[in-house]
Design a protein around this motif. Structure first.
Motif, PDB file in Angstrom:
ATOM      1  N   TYR A 243      40.858  29.428  59.219  1.00 23.21           N
ATOM      2  CA  TYR A 243      40.071  30.105  60.250  1.00 23.21           C
ATOM      3  C   TYR A 243      38.608  29.656  60.252  1.00 23.21           C
TER       4      TYR A 243
ATOM      5  N   LEU B 158      37.508  47.567  55.226  1.00 17.38           N
ATOM      6  CA  LEU B 158      38.102  47.645  56.568  1.00 17.38           C
ATOM      7  C   LEU B 158      37.347  48.650  57.433  1.00 17.38           C
TER       8      LEU B 158
ATOM      9  N   PHE C 294      35.431  47.648  61.000  1.00 14.49           N
ATOM     10  CA  PHE C 294      35.780  48.213  62.304  1.00 14.49           C
ATOM     11  C   PHE C 294      34.714  49.171  62.829  1.00 14.49           C
TER      12      PHE C 294
ATOM     13  N   ILE D 174      36.486  40.081  63.144  1.00 14.84           N
ATOM     14  CA  ILE D 174      37.263  41.162  62.517  1.00 14.84           C
ATOM     15  C   ILE D 174      38.655  40.661  62.147  1.00 14.84           C
ATOM     16  N   MET D 175      39.285  39.981  63.100  1.00 15.51           N
ATOM     17  CA  MET D 175      40.645  39.504  62.867  1.00 15.51           C
ATOM     18  C   MET D 175      40.701  38.579  61.649  1.00 15.51           C
ATOM     19  N   LYS D 176      39.724  37.687  61.561  1.00 17.28           N
ATOM     20  CA  LYS D 176      39.720  36.721  60.453  1.00 17.28           C
ATOM     21  C   LYS D 176      39.455  37.419  59.108  1.00 17.28           C
TER      22      LYS D 176
ATOM     23  N   LYS E 120      39.719  40.518  58.314  1.00 17.97           N
ATOM     24  CA  LYS E 120      40.781  41.468  57.982  1.00 17.97           C
ATOM     25  C   LYS E 120      41.939  40.780  57.257  1.00 17.97           C
ATOM     26  N   GLU E 121      42.288  39.607  57.701  1.00 22.76           N
ATOM     27  CA  GLU E 121      43.410  38.905  57.052  1.00 22.76           C
ATOM     28  C   GLU E 121      43.069  38.488  55.633  1.00 22.76           C
TER      29      GLU E 121
ATOM     30  N   THR F 103      35.185  40.867  67.656  1.00 20.62           N
ATOM     31  CA  THR F 103      36.618  41.065  67.439  1.00 20.62           C
ATOM     32  C   THR F 103      37.269  39.893  66.714  1.00 20.62           C
ATOM     33  N   LEU F 104      36.880  38.676  67.113  1.00 21.48           N
ATOM     34  CA  LEU F 104      37.476  37.495  66.488  1.00 21.48           C
ATOM     35  C   LEU F 104      37.155  37.466  64.996  1.00 21.48           C
TER      36      LEU F 104
END
Lengths: 206, 206, 206
Positions: B103, B161, B165, B174-176, B178-179, B171-172
């Motif tokens: 990512y 987390l 949030f 956050i997605m990275k 978070k994983e 958002t992008l």
């Protein structure tokens, strides 16, 4: 390779029955939690936490007893598997509550209660089946119905996710709601895995 | 149903001890990776990759040996399970590094090192426990502490987390992030699963 | 601890071979689905659904037969594991199709067919191996190649995810495509897990 719980091992039935009752309590708390306002959530989340601890204790009691009892190694594997899968049901219901708390989700997704009603019913059927493990062959109705309910939960999940991605929600909200929906779906799967374990035990008996 | 590793089977202890050392190395590389700048990441990611291969080789050596040695089928199942769960620890630490690379994550999430410190400690405890598998009953402190550390990792994950949030991240991103957080959390879970396996082996012995 | 399927148990080979053929059919439908326009998708999704049901039926037939046949408990565990892991392959291919339908994904990610080609090849190798389970030691080429293909699928996944997160896709699209990519990746993993099960069975025989 049978789960032959002789009279002397009655405590296994009792322990599994106790876990069954914890699952019904947890499903009920989950339903209340998802139907409640923000200010009641903290208390219900704490109650769910307590139920998870009670479940862990019961699972450990099963594991300790299985090793101190005279059961064959094969019975042991079945008992381990059953205890572990029952624990998964509790974990996933707890996870759903936990995600709502961590992500500070505001209004919950409309229709979420449809999945939770399925979980309540699955928990009730599981709790009713546990004291009857002595003759698992008589439990066909139980595992057929739990599996049917899992299909129903899956149909609800598909409908909820479809709606969630139809363009009317903000991306951040989608991410949060999606995880809650998926935790509930895994709970329904977990109940089905319990039922499949009981079915396998019955097959071995037959 | 005991893991009776007779003198003749000393190589099992050695193999598990070797895997334990690989886990400590991997946790150390992970800590360096997350603390390093972009330009050092490639080299550390490569080092992690090598450790994963070394782990795979050691796991295969265990599986080959378990089948060529005189151990009962029940011992085999325990050895398989232990080897497989040790491998999971390595896989998840590798996955965390890999996600950062795939990512192209820029600055890492503040607080991420708190989880990694837990993993380093879990790896050290696991490595210290492996040579003592001959008497797993003496390892109570080990599995209690690894489980406590998993709870600590979980508390950190929830905090990270929750912060992720809270509205301040794109958002992008956050997605990275978070994983990556979730991969580290699965690594902490994997160490707990190893400890639970050792606990079960000890229960069977008792 | 061997999978000794005596002449009397030929039906096991036949059942596993039948599941192998279902996997090839499913991989083929998956390839067609991902290469087809919107209007053909519904029909192919329905076909995939039918294949999943056929797989469930075959898995249940294996489980019923293993309990009515004279096989040792150890053989049983191997047969359960193999049946369950074959079922996972089908579930994940079905999940990929299902996600495209639920999320109403429009154009699919360029390069997705590279993963699917790997799955088709893995399915073919698996189907060719199933009738040869009687002598699993001769299947080394099978599990080595399926594992190599899994590495290839993983490299494709990494490339696809890297591209997906490079800034040219809308976040909602990323979320949808990412899940499809991950389902396909889990399918490739599932095929490798089947191969690892066969390898373990071969090790036990040797």
């Amino acid at each position: 390779m049978r789960l032959r719980l002789t009279p002397r091992d009655d405590s296994f039935y009792e322990l599994f029955a106790a876990i069954g009752r914890i699952l019904v309590d947890a499903a009920t708390v989950l339903a209340q939690f998802l139907g409640s306002g923000q200010h009641e959530r903290a208390e219900l989340a704490e109650r769910m936490q307590e139920l998870e601890h009670a479940g862990d204790d019961a699972t450990h009691a099963v594991l300790r007893r299985v090793n101190s009892s005279f059961v064959t190694p094969f019975d042991r594997e079945d008992i381990y598997t059953l205890a572990s899968r029952l624990d998964d049901c509790l974990d996933e219901m707890h996870a759903a509550v936990d995600l709502v708390v961590i992500y500070r989700v505001g209004d919950l997704l409309p229709g979420l209660s449809d999945v939770v009603q399925v979980l309540v019913r699955q928990a009730e059927l599981t709790a009713a089946a546990m004291p009857r493990l002595r003759s698992p062959q008589g439990l066909t109705d139980y595992w057929v119905e739990v599996s049917r309910l899992e299909n129903q939960a899956d149909a609800v999940r598909r409908r909820l996710l479809g709606r969630l991605f139809d363009g009317s929600y903000a991306t951040l909200e989608i991410m949060k709601h999606k995880e809650v929906v998926e935790a509930l779906d895994r709970a329904a799967d977990a109940f089905e895995h319990v039922a499949q374990t009981v079915e396998t035990m019955a097959l071995k008996e037959s």
